[in-house]
Scaffold this motif. Structure first.
Motif, short mmCIF file in Angstrom:
data_model
loop_
_atom_site.label_atom_id
_atom_site.label_comp_id
_atom_site.label_asym_id
_atom_site.label_seq_id
_atom_site.Cartn_x
_atom_site.Cartn_y
_atom_site.Cartn_z
N THR A 1 0.86 -1.19 0.00
CA THR A 1 0.00 0.00 0.00
C THR A 1 0.89 1.24 0.00
O THR A 1 1.61 1.47 0.97
CB THR A 1 -0.90 0.02 1.26
OG1 THR A 1 -1.59 -1.22 1.38
CG2 THR A 1 -1.90 1.16 1.19
N GLU B 1 -0.25 0.08 -3.94
CA GLU B 1 -0.01 -1.16 -4.65
C GLU B 1 1.12 -1.04 -5.67
O GLU B 1 1.20 -0.06 -6.42
CB GLU B 1 -1.31 -1.56 -5.37
CG GLU B 1 -1.21 -2.73 -6.30
CD GLU B 1 -2.47 -2.90 -7.13
OE1 GLU B 1 -2.52 -3.85 -7.93
OE2 GLU B 1 -3.41 -2.08 -6.98
N SER C 1 5.73 0.86 1.87
CA SER C 1 4.38 0.34 2.03
C SER C 1 3.90 0.54 3.47
O SER C 1 4.60 0.16 4.42
CB SER C 1 4.33 -1.15 1.68
OG SER C 1 3.06 -1.70 1.99
N THR C 2 2.71 1.09 3.63
CA THR C 2 2.16 1.31 4.97
C THR C 2 1.55 0.04 5.57
O THR C 2 1.20 0.02 6.76
CB THR C 2 1.08 2.40 4.92
OG1 THR C 2 0.03 1.99 4.03
CG2 THR C 2 1.66 3.72 4.44
N SER C 3 1.40 -1.01 4.76
CA SER C 3 0.77 -2.24 5.25
C SER C 3 1.76 -3.38 5.49
O SER C 3 1.35 -4.47 5.87
CB SER C 3 -0.32 -2.70 4.27
OG SER C 3 0.15 -2.74 2.94
N TYR C 4 3.04 -3.13 5.30
CA TYR C 4 4.04 -4.19 5.49
C TYR C 4 4.30 -4.41 6.97
O TYR C 4 4.47 -3.46 7.74
CB TYR C 4 5.35 -3.79 4.80
CG TYR C 4 6.48 -4.78 4.98
CD1 TYR C 4 6.66 -5.82 4.09
CD2 TYR C 4 7.37 -4.67 6.06
CE1 TYR C 4 7.68 -6.75 4.25
CE2 TYR C 4 8.40 -5.58 6.24
CZ TYR C 4 8.55 -6.62 5.32
OH TYR C 4 9.57 -7.51 5.49
N ARG C 5 4.35 -5.69 7.39
CA ARG C 5 4.66 -6.04 8.77
C ARG C 5 5.56 -7.28 8.78
O ARG C 5 5.26 -8.28 8.13
CB ARG C 5 3.39 -6.37 9.57
CG ARG C 5 2.38 -5.24 9.66
CD ARG C 5 2.84 -4.11 10.57
NE ARG C 5 1.80 -3.10 10.73
CZ ARG C 5 1.61 -2.08 9.89
NH1 ARG C 5 2.40 -1.94 8.83
NH2 ARG C 5 0.65 -1.22 10.12
N SER D 1 4.04 -10.01 6.41
CA SER D 1 2.67 -9.98 5.91
C SER D 1 2.46 -8.67 5.15
O SER D 1 3.11 -7.65 5.44
CB SER D 1 1.65 -10.10 7.04
OG SER D 1 1.68 -8.96 7.88
N GLU D 2 1.58 -8.74 4.16
CA GLU D 2 1.39 -7.58 3.30
C GLU D 2 0.02 -7.67 2.64
O GLU D 2 -0.61 -8.74 2.59
CB GLU D 2 2.50 -7.54 2.24
CG GLU D 2 2.51 -6.35 1.32
CD GLU D 2 2.56 -5.01 2.02
OE1 GLU D 2 1.49 -4.60 2.51
OE2 GLU D 2 3.64 -4.38 2.07
N THR D 3 -0.45 -6.56 2.11
CA THR D 3 -1.68 -6.54 1.33
C THR D 3 -1.38 -7.06 -0.07
O THR D 3 -0.48 -6.56 -0.75
CB THR D 3 -2.25 -5.12 1.24
OG1 THR D 3 -2.61 -4.69 2.55
CG2 THR D 3 -3.48 -5.09 0.36
N LEU E 1 -5.83 -8.93 2.85
CA LEU E 1 -5.07 -8.22 3.87
C LEU E 1 -4.20 -9.19 4.66
O LEU E 1 -4.57 -10.35 4.85
CB LEU E 1 -6.01 -7.47 4.81
CG LEU E 1 -6.99 -6.47 4.17
CD1 LEU E 1 -7.89 -5.85 5.23
CD2 LEU E 1 -6.24 -5.39 3.39
N ASN E 2 -3.05 -8.71 5.13
CA ASN E 2 -2.18 -9.48 6.01
C ASN E 2 -1.80 -10.84 5.44
O ASN E 2 -1.79 -11.86 6.13
CB ASN E 2 -2.85 -9.68 7.39
CG ASN E 2 -3.22 -8.36 8.03
OD1 ASN E 2 -2.40 -7.43 8.08
ND2 ASN E 2 -4.45 -8.26 8.52
#
Length: 466
Positions: free
Chosen positions: A131, A133, A172-176, A220-222, A232-233
């Motif tokens: 995110t 994408e 990416s703001t959704s990367y963990r 984990s990522e979108t 998601l995740n």
């Protein structure tokens, strides 16, 4: 007198029918048992074209080395492709024979647990990671479970050259990152075939049978499949050291049955159902669909999906026979029983048990007796020279599975063109009777193949992307 006349008429009709059959073989009359095909259609095309009337939904599938590929037409010799394909086959066979220290394959003995499969990876899809994408072109594989992409930092000495820019997780703001004490971290071992490691976060390593490898951070990522299909995740590998025969792809999408595969991770959303149609010829495109969109064809026939505890993520089918030119070959169903047959998107050429292949080859050669055979090539032992011919009559080949399911192989899946004057039967016999049977992607072309993993069945529908 009437009886004599009737007998004479009966035999005259039989002779007429036989002569018509011979005529059709020589002069190109389409029948229930034979295809009539332009010789030029067997050769690779240089331009991309979508089949007439093809309304594609889902992800678009293209051949990695075809003219529709985003990479241009990657160059590889037939010998290289077949060698890579054999590496994959050896890897698949080693995984099903994990109880022994060394495993017999086609040409030699190799260590058991050779590594996850990889091989040629013919077909690719484009998906979005992160995110915002980022679009990336990756291979998809029913014989693999773990999804990974190349990530920066990734110095050239540790990574291969890909088509699109590397994915940068810092953007990416959704990367963990996945923590070491996460249950998902513990699941890595079965998905990758290697023990995970931990520093501050969970780390993965996956090694393939052709000596390719990827290692890096488990995260984990979108994942965006289509604008309406966003996951998601999603757990994946963010690879910082990647080497091998990946071409210019950005990574790999795993469609096996392991808990970390895309199929399992999206079970609530898609009910563990997906389908694909591989394009025929490779100058066209196909599709990959998930969920309810994957079962839309009205002509589907399903056969039971099997499982082998030595390779639980493989998709096993119960094969019971083969038909060539309308003739059911004299093959006992038990011939295919041990260790069984899988359907695989990454293997190119179908491998058959020795007795089954010998019957196929014998009947095929007999049906093609009007054409000139030429020399063998690598793994192919039945090759023809069609030089100077405009059309050829090709015996239809039907693969038969449990549940009265019959799958007719597309005519472009029957042959593999080595060059203009050497066109070979695209089937190979295993050397050993206890070797794994594999339905390769060349024989799946143009067929709508549906994997209903939850229902433990595989469906086939003709004309999926024609």
């Amino acid at each position: 007198m009437a009886t004599i006349f009737q007998s004479h008429l009966f035999f005259t009709i039989l002779l007429l029918l036989a002569s018509l059959l011979d005529y059709s073989k020589v002069y190109g009359v389409e029948s229930e048992s034979y295809h009539v095909i332009q010789v030029t259609s067997l050769l690779p095309k240089r331009s991309c074209s979508t089949p007439s009337g093809f309304n594609q939904t889902g992800l678009k599938i293209v051949h990695r080395r075809g003219p529709c590929s985003p990479f241009g037409q990657e160059k590889a010799s037939t010998r290289e492709i077949l060698m890579q394909d054999q590496s994959r086959v050896d890897s698949l066979m080693s995984r099903i024979s994990s109880g022994s220290q060394r495993v017999k394959t086609q040409d030699t003995e190799v260590p058991a647990q050779l590594g996850s499969s990889l091989g040629t990876q013919n077909y690719i899809v484009t998906v979005g990671f992160g995110t915002p994408e980022k679009k990336l072109s990756i291979a998809f594989d029913t014989g693999s479970d773990f999804t990974w992409i190349q990530c920066s930092p990734c110095p050239p000495i540790k990574c291969y050259s890909q088509q699109e820019p590397l994915f940068d997780p810092s953007e990416s703001t959704s990367y963990r990152n996945v923590s070491c004490d996460s249950p998902q971290c513990a699941q890595l071992d079965s998905a990758t075939g290697n023990p995970h490691s931990c520093s501050s976060t969970c780390q993965y390593t996956v090694e393939y049978g052709d000596s390719s490898s990827s290692s890096g951070s488990f995260a984990s990522e979108t994942l965006t499949l289509t604008p309406s299909d966003v996951i998601l995740n999603f757990p994946f590998g963010c690879g910082h050291e990647n080497q091998g025969l990946f071409g210019r792809t950005a990574g790999l999408l795993g469609l096996g049955r392991d808990p970390l595969s895309l199929v399992s991770q999206t079970a609530l959303k898609y009910n563990r159902v997906f389908s694909y149609c591989l394009p025929s010829p490779s100058s066209s495109d196909g599709y990959l669909k998930f969920g309810s969109d994957a079962i839309t064809s009205s002509n589907l026939k399903f056969t039971q999906m099997g499982t082998n505890p030595k390779a639980p993520s493989f998709y096993f089918l119960t094969m019971i026979g083969i038909r060539v030119a309308g003739e059911d070959l004299p093959i006992q169903a038990s011939t295919f029983a041990s260790p069984g047959t899988i359907i695989d998107s990454g293997t190119v050429i179908t491998r058959l048990q020795p007795a089954a292949y010998m019957e196929l080859r014998s009947t095929f050669r007999k049906s093609m007796s009007n054409y000139t055979m030429t020399s063998e090539y690598e793994i192919f032992d039945t090759c023809y020279d069609f030089s100077g011919l405009e059309t050829v009559n090709v015996p239809k080949i039907v693969l038969r599975f449990q549940g009265d399911v019959e799958v007719e192989v597309d005519v472009l899946g029957i042959f593999y063109p080595v060059n203009n004057s050497q066109i070979c039967l695209a089937f190979v016999g295993n050397r050993y009777t206890d070797s794994l049977g594999i339905i390769g992607n060349r024989q799946q072309r143009k067929i709508n193949v549906v994997y209903d993993v939850g229902g433990e069945r595989v469906g086939f529908g003709a004309g999926g992307c024609s």
